[in-house]
Write an enzyme that holds these catalytic residues in place. Structure first.
Site, PDB file in Angstrom:
ATOM      1  N   GLY A 156       0.881  -1.105  -0.065  1.00  0.00           N
ATOM      2  CA  GLY A 156       0.057   0.159  -0.175  1.00  0.00           C
ATOM      3  C   GLY A 156       1.067   1.226  -0.009  1.00  0.00           C
ATOM      4  O   GLY A 156       1.333   1.803  -0.932  1.00  0.00           O
ATOM      5  N   THR A 157       1.393   1.625   1.276  1.00  0.00           N
ATOM      6  CA  THR A 157       2.390   2.387   1.314  1.00  0.00           C
ATOM      7  C   THR A 157       2.533   3.863   1.115  1.00  0.00           C
ATOM      8  O   THR A 157       1.365   4.458   0.438  1.00  0.00           O
ATOM      9  CB  THR A 157       3.447   2.071  -0.183  1.00  0.00           C
ATOM     10  N   THR A 158       3.382   4.551   1.790  1.00  0.00           N
ATOM     11  CA  THR A 158       3.519   6.051   1.570  1.00  0.00           C
ATOM     12  C   THR A 158       4.981   6.350   1.270  1.00  0.00           C
ATOM     13  O   THR A 158       5.622   5.601   2.262  1.00  0.00           O
ATOM     14  CB  THR A 158       2.990   7.100   2.583  1.00  0.00           C
ATOM     15  N   GLY A 179      -0.828   5.943  -0.091  1.00  0.00           N
ATOM     16  CA  GLY A 179      -0.944   7.126   1.149  1.00  0.00           C
ATOM     17  C   GLY A 179      -0.809   8.493   0.598  1.00  0.00           C
ATOM     18  O   GLY A 179      -1.128   9.376   1.246  1.00  0.00           O
ATOM     19  N   LYS A 231      11.361  -0.130   3.072  1.00  0.00           N
ATOM     20  CA  LYS A 231      10.954   0.100   1.557  1.00  0.00           C
ATOM     21  C   LYS A 231      11.901   0.888   0.932  1.00  0.00           C
ATOM     22  O   LYS A 231      11.751   1.279  -0.266  1.00  0.00           O
ATOM     23  CB  LYS A 231       9.581   0.713   1.366  1.00  0.00           C
TER      24      LYS A 231
END
Lengths: 216, 227
Positions: B17-19, B147, B50
């Site tokens: 998903g991630t930001t 995100g 990441k």
């Protein structure tokens, strides 16, 4: 697109709407763009901040037809309710009436609202009435497609008990930032400022909006 | 720039998903990421870093499909090693970004990952490159991942030119925290990497050390009194 696919889609208010309480009142704001299919801007100056009673306003998001139908029904019911009670209605009553429409017709409607205003019992209040009919009372709230981009900004910048000027700056900045990033929000900023004394409406044209620093 | 939308992870593999965010300052760059890897509704790894090294002073931030992103980073790491031997010195950040872009563009139909490349080289100093969908563009800062949508307003408003190293680190931590608070696919801890002419500084900010923003409904625990 070349084929004009937008012609077969419904009008929606891809939108940014916001309402913020401050010390003594509430500021309610919206952009002014109505779009079809995400491609065609069918109106660049519609007012999504609707007055449902002297001191209570409502912002529309989602399908414009649904939003207008529900808002008109609320105006009608609220005026009747207020006559029966013999006094100005509570903001919570307006939100309740809004919610009962949204909940009872949740399978047919696709519109979300913010209900905000001032009453003598609890002062300035903001309610979010979302798609399926959930009601949430908050100190401030944002909604509409453009709101996604400003969650970080409003989370970081909101403080309780702001002054009127600080609140206006906060609201206009938030709308401006969202209008810059969301392609279905834009145009001018419509504002309504409600306090114990009065309800005041303002319009900020596009060229007077705060300038966001460019990435040079 | 939007990141990948999370799928039901079990059929399509793991999604980060991630930001992710990267910003340059005078003399270097700061890269930041969250640490959540999800497979549908499940968090498969809550402490994944990441920020992946491509070379000594060049890192990339991964987002989108975990497998795709990691593979691109490994391939480019190898290609950069070869390239730096061939030229006899440390590679340029632009070279690293170009290698990433080449893979992202050539296989754009099959891949679904977005890498932001950031680093320092002696020719141009600190640089940040975005490589979404096979383009390459140098920017003062870049955000990515699911995100990132929530913090566009914040970064647009808060970014100023010529921030110091310290201010950039705070900017990154604040942005990551705000995004992690709103995006269900981002969370965990915040990883930071700061690269300048001296070297690389890696930092991990735990969840309870992240900045807190105002929330009416959060009640701080009362301090217990001693009798």
């Amino acid at each position: 697109s070349v084929n004009g696919e937008w012609r077969s889609s419904k009008v929606s208010t891809g939108t940014t709407i916001i309402a913020v309480t401050y010390d003594g009142g509430v500021v309610i704001g919206s952009d002014s763009r109505a779009s079809m299919g995400g491609e065609y801007v069918s109106s660049r100056v519609i007012n999504k901040v609707v007055q449902v009673h002297d001191k209570i306003f409502c912002c529309m998001a989602g399908s414009l037809a649904d939003a207008q139908a529900v808002t008109n029904a609320v105006i009608h019911q609220l005026s009747f309710h207020s006559m029966q009670m013999g006094e100005p209605p509570l903001v919570q009553s307006a939100a309740s009436i809004m919610r009962s429409f949204c909940y009872n017709h949740r399978d047919e409607l696709s519109a979300g609202f913010i209900v905000a205003g001032w009453d003598s019992k609890r002062g300035p209040q903001v309610f979010q009435v979302s798609l399926g009919g959930m009601v949430l009372e908050q100190e401030f709230t944002i909604a509409g497609s453009g709101s996604t981009y400003i969650y970080g900004y409003v989370d970081a910048k909101f403080k309780p008990g702001m002054t009127r000027e600080e609140c206006l700056t906060f609201t206009t900045n938030a709308l401006s930032l969202a209008m810059d990033r969301d392609n279905v929000s834009g145009g001018v900023v419509h504002l309504a400022i409600v306090t114990e004394k009065e309800a005041e409406k303002q319009l900020i044209p596009g060229n007077k909006l705060p300038v966001i620093q460019s990435l040079e | 720039m939007q990141g990948s939308i999370s799928d039901h992870g079990t059929s399509k593999g793991l999604k980060m998903g991630t930001t992710i965010i990267a910003i340059e300052f005078d003399g270097g760059v700061v890269l930041g990421s969250d640490s959540r890897v999800s497979a549908g509704a499940s968090v498969v790894n809550r402490v994944m870093n990441k920020l992946s090294p491509l070379h000594d002073k060049i890192y990339c931030a991964l987002s989108g499909s975990a497998a795709d992103a990691q593979t691109i980073a490994e391939i480019v790491n190898y290609q950069l090693d070869v390239h730096s031997v061939e030229v006899g010195e440390d590679p340029l950040v632009r070279s690293a970004a170009t290698l990433v872009k080449n893979i992202s563009y050539k296989y754009k139909e099959e891949l679904s990952a977005h890498l932001i490349v950031g680093g320092w080289d002696k020719k141009e100093g600190g640089q940040v490159f975005a490589t979404l969908n096979g383009l390459i563009t140098r920017q003062p800062f870049a955000v990515g991942g699911s995100g990132s949508s929530y913090i566009y307003g914040f970064v647009d408003a808060e970014y100023r030119r010529r921030m110091t190293r310290q201010e950039c680190q705070e900017f990154v931590i604040n942005s990551l925290t705000l995004a992690m608070n709103r995006d269900g696919s981002s969370g965990g801890v915040a990883y930071l990497v700061t690269i300048d002419s001296e070297g690389v500084e890696e930092k991990c900010v735990l969840g309870n050390e992240l900045p807190r923003f105002y929330d009416r409904d959060v009640v701080e625990p009362a301090k217990t009194e001693k009798v």
